[in-house]
Motif scaffolding. Structure first.
Motif, PDB file in Angstrom:
ATOM      1  N   ASP A  93      35.124 100.500  46.319  1.00 61.06           N
ATOM      2  CA  ASP A  93      35.628  99.424  47.171  1.00 61.06           C
ATOM      3  C   ASP A  93      37.151  99.369  47.072  1.00 61.06           C
ATOM      4  OD1 ASP A  93      32.999  98.932  47.592  1.00 61.06           O
ATOM      5  OD2 ASP A  93      32.956  96.965  46.647  1.00 61.06           O
ATOM      6  N   LEU A  94      37.763  98.918  48.147  1.00 60.49           N
ATOM      7  CA  LEU A  94      39.214  98.850  48.193  1.00 60.49           C
ATOM      8  C   LEU A  94      39.648  97.400  48.397  1.00 60.49           C
ATOM      9  CD1 LEU A  94      41.895 100.396  48.265  1.00 60.49           C
ATOM     10  CD2 LEU A  94      41.536 100.720  50.710  1.00 60.49           C
ATOM     11  N   ALA A  95      40.285  96.813  47.390  1.00 59.98           N
ATOM     12  CA  ALA A  95      40.798  95.444  47.487  1.00 59.98           C
ATOM     13  C   ALA A  95      42.171  95.479  48.149  1.00 59.98           C
ATOM     14  CB  ALA A  95      40.895  94.822  46.096  1.00 59.98           C
ATOM     15  N   HIS A 108      44.072  84.756  67.239  1.00 64.04           N
ATOM     16  CA  HIS A 108      44.337  86.074  66.677  1.00 64.04           C
ATOM     17  C   HIS A 108      43.288  86.405  65.619  1.00 64.04           C
ATOM     18  CE1 HIS A 108      48.897  86.024  67.795  1.00 64.04           C
ATOM     19  NE2 HIS A 108      48.101  85.921  68.839  1.00 64.04           N
ATOM     20  N   ARG A 109      42.984  87.689  65.469  1.00 60.63           N
ATOM     21  CA  ARG A 109      42.042  88.139  64.442  1.00 60.63           C
ATOM     22  C   ARG A 109      42.612  89.346  63.716  1.00 60.63           C
ATOM     23  NH1 ARG A 109      39.536  92.566  66.744  1.00 60.63           N
ATOM     24  NH2 ARG A 109      39.541  92.574  69.012  1.00 60.63           N
ATOM     25  N   VAL A 110      42.225  89.479  62.457  1.00 61.97           N
ATOM     26  CA  VAL A 110      42.714  90.566  61.604  1.00 61.97           C
ATOM     27  C   VAL A 110      41.657  91.656  61.535  1.00 61.97           C
ATOM     28  CG1 VAL A 110      43.490  91.163  59.269  1.00 61.97           C
ATOM     29  CG2 VAL A 110      44.040  88.928  60.221  1.00 61.97           C
ATOM     30  N   GLU A 111      42.110  92.904  61.563  1.00 64.98           N
ATOM     31  CA  GLU A 111      41.207  94.026  61.353  1.00 64.98           C
ATOM     32  C   GLU A 111      41.925  95.063  60.508  1.00 64.98           C
ATOM     33  OE1 GLU A 111      40.082  95.656  65.153  1.00 64.98           O
ATOM     34  OE2 GLU A 111      41.963  96.727  65.380  1.00 64.98           O
ATOM     35  N   ALA A 112      41.168  95.701  59.634  1.00 69.63           N
ATOM     36  CA  ALA A 112      41.707  96.793  58.836  1.00 69.63           C
ATOM     37  C   ALA A 112      41.407  98.089  59.571  1.00 69.63           C
ATOM     38  CB  ALA A 112      41.070  96.795  57.455  1.00 69.63           C
ATOM     39  N   VAL A 113      42.276  99.061  59.413  1.00 66.02           N
ATOM     40  CA  VAL A 113      42.049 100.384  59.983  1.00 66.02           C
ATOM     41  C   VAL A 113      42.108 101.359  58.817  1.00 66.02           C
ATOM     42  CG1 VAL A 113      42.845 102.115  61.623  1.00 66.02           C
ATOM     43  CG2 VAL A 113      43.090  99.690  62.162  1.00 66.02           C
ATOM     44  N   LEU A 114      40.958 101.927  58.483  1.00 65.35           N
ATOM     45  CA  LEU A 114      40.857 102.861  57.364  1.00 65.35           C
ATOM     46  C   LEU A 114      40.545 104.236  57.936  1.00 65.35           C
ATOM     47  CD1 LEU A 114      40.929 103.018  54.246  1.00 65.35           C
ATOM     48  CD2 LEU A 114      38.445 102.726  54.281  1.00 65.35           C
ATOM     49  N   VAL A 117      39.659 104.308  61.612  1.00 68.90           N
ATOM     50  CA  VAL A 117      38.482 103.563  62.062  1.00 68.90           C
ATOM     51  C   VAL A 117      38.724 102.077  61.821  1.00 68.90           C
ATOM     52  CG1 VAL A 117      36.005 103.207  61.737  1.00 68.90           C
ATOM     53  CG2 VAL A 117      36.962 105.510  61.554  1.00 68.90           C
ATOM     54  N   ALA A 118      38.636 101.292  62.900  1.00 70.25           N
ATOM     55  CA  ALA A 118      38.854  99.849  62.789  1.00 70.25           C
ATOM     56  C   ALA A 118      37.672  99.182  62.110  1.00 70.25           C
ATOM     57  CB  ALA A 118      39.070  99.247  64.166  1.00 70.25           C
ATOM     58  N   VAL A 119      37.982  98.307  61.170  1.00 68.18           N
ATOM     59  CA  VAL A 119      36.969  97.553  60.447  1.00 68.18           C
ATOM     60  C   VAL A 119      37.276  96.074  60.656  1.00 68.18           C
ATOM     61  CG1 VAL A 119      35.957  97.093  58.181  1.00 68.18           C
ATOM     62  CG2 VAL A 119      36.878  99.373  58.691  1.00 68.18           C
ATOM     63  N   PRO A 120      36.526  95.389  61.558  1.00 65.55           N
ATOM     64  CA  PRO A 120      36.784  93.959  61.776  1.00 65.55           C
ATOM     65  C   PRO A 120      36.501  93.169  60.499  1.00 65.55           C
ATOM     66  CG  PRO A 120      35.261  94.849  63.421  1.00 65.55           C
ATOM     67  CD  PRO A 120      35.448  95.903  62.380  1.00 65.55           C
ATOM     68  N   GLN A 127      43.435  88.197  51.636  1.00 62.03           N
ATOM     69  CA  GLN A 127      42.868  89.050  50.590  1.00 62.03           C
ATOM     70  C   GLN A 127      41.434  89.352  50.974  1.00 62.03           C
ATOM     71  OE1 GLN A 127      43.343  87.203  46.776  1.00 62.03           O
ATOM     72  NE2 GLN A 127      45.551  87.491  46.766  1.00 62.03           N
ATOM     73  N   PHE A 128      41.082  90.628  50.972  1.00 57.45           N
ATOM     74  CA  PHE A 128      39.730  91.026  51.331  1.00 57.45           C
ATOM     75  C   PHE A 128      39.400  92.341  50.646  1.00 57.45           C
ATOM     76  CE2 PHE A 128      42.711  92.381  54.579  1.00 57.45           C
ATOM     77  CZ  PHE A 128      42.433  93.729  54.730  1.00 57.45           C
ATOM     78  N   ARG A 129      38.145  92.703  50.692  1.00 52.31           N
ATOM     79  CA  ARG A 129      37.662  93.925  50.056  1.00 52.31           C
ATOM     80  C   ARG A 129      36.966  94.776  51.101  1.00 52.31           C
ATOM     81  NH1 ARG A 129      37.135  95.545  44.944  1.00 52.31           N
ATOM     82  NH2 ARG A 129      37.827  93.591  44.067  1.00 52.31           N
ATOM     83  N   LEU A 130      37.378  96.041  51.188  1.00 50.29           N
ATOM     84  CA  LEU A 130      36.727  96.996  52.068  1.00 50.29           C
ATOM     85  C   LEU A 130      35.710  97.769  51.235  1.00 50.29           C
ATOM     86  CD1 LEU A 130      39.809  98.434  54.002  1.00 50.29           C
ATOM     87  CD2 LEU A 130      38.123  96.787  54.816  1.00 50.29           C
ATOM     88  N   SER A 131      34.440  97.542  51.520  1.00 45.87           N
ATOM     89  CA  SER A 131      33.416  98.240  50.738  1.00 45.87           C
ATOM     90  C   SER A 131      33.001  99.511  51.467  1.00 45.87           C
ATOM     91  CB  SER A 131      32.215  97.333  50.500  1.00 45.87           C
ATOM     92  OG  SER A 131      31.789  96.763  51.696  1.00 45.87           O
ATOM     93  N   GLY A 132      32.574 100.464  50.703  1.00 43.60           N
ATOM     94  CA  GLY A 132      32.097 101.714  51.262  1.00 43.60           C
ATOM     95  C   GLY A 132      33.168 102.772  51.437  1.00 43.60           C
TER      96      GLY A 132
END
Length: 178
Positions: A93-95, A108-114, A117-120, A127-132
């Motif tokens: 996981d990535l914090a 407005h909304r936040v999305e991560a792009v890893l 690939v956009a991850v809503p 502060q959030f955690r990207l799992s997988g």
């Protein structure tokens, strides 16, 4: 008659290239241009195709750039993980921690792009955690989109490396192979 008309039309475009244009600023600070000389006016030239500055290149769309784009925000950046940081951990996981000022605007909304690939994200937390996320190297960017899905702001694209914690190995006696 036809010859005179053709001669006239042939000369008209040439005269525009040699016309004198005058520029002056009035008492209110308004800039004026005219083909007639006015008191306090200065002569300027008409730009021709040869002297005219080329059109500026079209602005690249924000999606094509890796640099930060703040939009209506005064601060928007990824503070953790740091750029090109290597994290050694048990889980993949990535914090992620952000600086966002002012707080997320309405609509407005936040999305991560890893790795492109956009991850809503379910909430608007900084502060959030990207799992997988697998172990290895990744490219991370965070974006803000409006209700229509248009890009409003984004962080700079940065690399991050996830390495798995290794279990301690048993000490071996010198000279013995197992």
């Amino acid at each position: 008659m036809t010859i005179r008309a053709l001669l006239f039309l042939a000369l008209v475009p040439g005269t525009a290239l040699h016309a004198e244009i005058y520029r002056w600023v009035d008492a209110d600070g308004q800039v004026h241009f005219s083909d007639r000389r006015m008191q306090g006016a200065e002569r300027t030239g008409i730009p021709t195709a040869a002297t005219r500055a080329p059109n500026p290149p079209a602005a690249t769309p924000p999606e094509a750039d890796e640099a930060a784009f703040l939009g209506p925000y005064t601060a928007f950046e990824i503070v953790a993980p740091g750029a090109n940081e290597t994290l050694t951990q048990d889980k993949s996981d990535l914090a992620v921690s952000l600086i966002l000022d002012p707080p997320l605007l309405e609509g407005h909304r936040v999305e991560a792009v890893l790795n492109g690939v956009a991850v809503p994200l379910a909430n608007a937390a900084t502060q959030f955690r990207l799992s997988g996320a697998s172990f290895g190297s990744h490219r991370l960017q965070v974006q803000i989109r409006d209700a229509d899905g248009d890009l409003i702001a984004r962080t700079a694209l940065q690399s991050v490396h996830l390495r798995q914690t290794q279990a301690p190995q048993e000490p071996q006696e010198p000279g013995l192979l197992r």
